[in-house]
Design an enzyme around this catalytic site. Structure first.
Site, short mmCIF file in Angstrom:
data_model
loop_
_atom_site.label_atom_id
_atom_site.label_comp_id
_atom_site.label_asym_id
_atom_site.label_seq_id
_atom_site.Cartn_x
_atom_site.Cartn_y
_atom_site.Cartn_z
CB CYS A 15 13.57 -4.22 13.47
SG CYS A 15 13.53 -4.12 15.27
CB CYS A 18 10.51 -0.65 16.15
SG CYS A 18 12.28 -0.65 16.51
CG ASP A 505 -7.21 -1.74 -21.29
OD1 ASP A 505 -6.06 -1.29 -21.23
OD2 ASP A 505 -8.17 -1.29 -20.65
#
Length: 523
Positions: A15, A18, A505
């Site tokens: 998380c 950490c 393109d």
């Protein structure tokens, strides 16, 4: 001397707390001026001053700090057979040179058997980098018979081991939790016989819940301890706290019931703690698998690179690993082969398929003086190409690096999440204690108040906010790369939801670029 950067893989982060712990500990190393963690790709990038501390010392100290904080940095070891040493001073020179390579933890050279043993962090350096450093120092390395890609990838092995570990924990959790949950729910809903209310069934619940609590859930206890030791509180603290309160309260109730007292009530919550832990382990397994799959897009891009190059040495053609090609080398590319690196045609005419870079399906004619791109395919004639950009400077390498950086970049929403997640765990604990106090003071009693405290902790256990945001960004960028859509950064991915039109393109971007049979009409 200008500052340098070092990137290391980190295993075990769960998380945002950490992330903060790893960054904080890495910054404590002498010479380190900054540390930034990429939670999505599980890497930490350290900026340091080489004038204060050498590369090997910084690498060793950062890894040591991260491991003491409760996380891991996978390392690998390789032996390089050396050529050209004439005395122990040569060995010392090579040793000093290797210890200056980014990502090298320790390098030792044995003059007697002419071998260098190098311990390094995968992802931070490669065998090719080590060989190049030795050759730059004036010595040589005996090439291994096996391709470098066949070497054990310590980082990938560590991630696979993590997945296997989570699988084993989940299997044990299901084996013990499923019967516990079924019998407990059946008893509460009066769906099974009166035998389910016997005292021995309560002891059976204890026997089933204990392996889940202390084997399946042991990682959360160790993670919580390490987090608190580092002066922070991560999601492991909530998981350990919420499940432990339910488990140990149930133990107390069971002991009281066995002694003939109902002072703590009669209901047990062993299934609650077991289900909490098992479900969260299931989530960890899914998260580990998601991280592994999203890295496949980058692996596919890396797989586009040719492994070898045919180099002209005088009038002789020799095949060498593409990592050993240097600027100015003359390369011979036959029809059907991939162009090894970016460069310029010095001899020959051909057409080259550049669709993997440009999306244009029609081959492009090439003649002397024209630029060619590495990993594109030579379709017709024999070409001689002078190497221009090699290694990390090729177009394909830059695309790979852009995808990696995009996966690790923080979208605007993630910056908000990081700020909230830093306060999330302490806030949940405070709210849980306030909930207990309010219900207890209001006269609900100790047991109802405690159950509501447990409910707050349990509901807050899965860190959906701290995990889902970076993981979803990583998955999105990786999935886009898989389909040929590259995002420059996470902010671009977040803004993509506002797109009203997409302008292409080239027809090759959305078409196959080659005819295909669609229908067969027979008379």
């Amino acid at each position: 001397m200008s500052e340098k950067q070092l990137t290391l893989p980190v295993i075990g982060m769960t998380c945002a707390n950490c992330v903060a712990a790893v960054e904080r500990n890495a910054k404590k190393v002498d010479g380190v001026t900054d540390a930034a963690v990429n939670f999505a790709s599980e890497k930490v990038t350290v900026t340091y001053d080489p004038a204060v501390s050498g590369t090997a010392a910084v690498t060793h100290d950062v890894i040591d700090r991260i491991r003491r904080a409760g996380y891991d940095v996978p390392t690998a070891e390789i032996e390089l057979p050396l050529l050209g040493m004439t005395c122990t001073n040569c060995a010392n020179t090579i040793e000093r040179t290797l210890n200056k390579v980014d990502g090298v933890v320790e390098a030792t050279v044995n003059y007697a058997n002419e071998r260098a043993t190098v311990r390094y962090a995968p992802g931070a350096t490669t065998r090719a980098d080590l060989v190049a450093a030795v050759r730059k120092a004036g010595y040589d390395v005996v090439e291994a018979a096996a391709d470098a890609d066949d070497m054990v990838d310590a980082e990938a092995a560590a991630r696979e081991a993590e997945i296997d570990h989570q699988k084993k924990r989940l299997l044990v959790g299901i084996i013990f939790t499923l019967p516990l949950f079924i019998i407990s729910m059946g008893r509460d809903l009066n769906l099974i016989g009166s035998w389910a209310h016997a005292l021995w069934v309560d002891w059976l619940f204890l026997a089933l819940a204990t392996p889940v609590q202390f084997y399946v859930g042991w990682d959360y206890y160790t993670g919580a301890f390490k987090s608190l030791r580092n002066g922070s509180a991560n999601m492991d603290v909530l998981v350990a706290l919420g499940s432990s309160v339910a488990y140990f309260y149930s133990v107390a109730v069971l002991l009281a019931k066995s002694a003939g007292s109902m002072a703590l009530g009669h209901h047990l919550y062993f299934e609650t703690s077991a289900v909490i832990i098992t479900l969260i382990v299931a989530g960890k397994l899914l998260e580990a698998r998601a991280k592994g799959r999203t890295s496949e897009a980058i692996k596919k891009l890396i797989g586009l690179q040719p492994k070898t190059a045919r180099v002209l040495r005088g009038s002789v053609e020799i095949d060498i690993p593409v990592a050993e090609v240097v600027v100015g080398d003359l390369l011979r590319v036959r029809p059907g082969e991939k162009i090894p690196v970016d460069g310029r045609v010095t001899d020959g005419r051909s057409s080259v398929d550049e669709s993997m870079i440009t999306g244009e399906s029609l081959p492009v004619d090439k003649k002397t003086g024209d630029a060619v791109i590495g990993a594109t395919i030579n379709r017709q004639g024999l070409l001689t190409v002078e190497a221009g950009n090699v290694g990390k400077d090729t177009v394909l390498s830059q695309i790979i690096r852009m995808v990696e950086q995009a996966q690790g970049s923080k979208a605007p929403i993630q910056r908000v999440v990081d700020r909230v997640a830093a306060w999330f765990v302490p806030a949940v604990i405070i709210i849980a204690l306030l909930t207990f106090a309010v219900w207890y003071i209001a006269g609900a009693g100790f047991v109802p108040a405690l159950l509501r405290l447990i409910a707050v902790l349990v509901i807050a256990c899965p860190c959906a906010m701290g995990l889902a945001t970076p993981t979803s960004i990583m998955v999105g960028v990786g999935k886009g790369a898989e389909y040929g859509i590259l995002f420059k950064n996470s902010a671009a991915l977040e803004e993509a939801q506002r797109l009203g039109a997409v302008v292409l393109d080239k027809t090759g971007t959305i078409t196959r670029g080659q005819p295909a049979v669609t229908d067969v009409i027979t008379n």
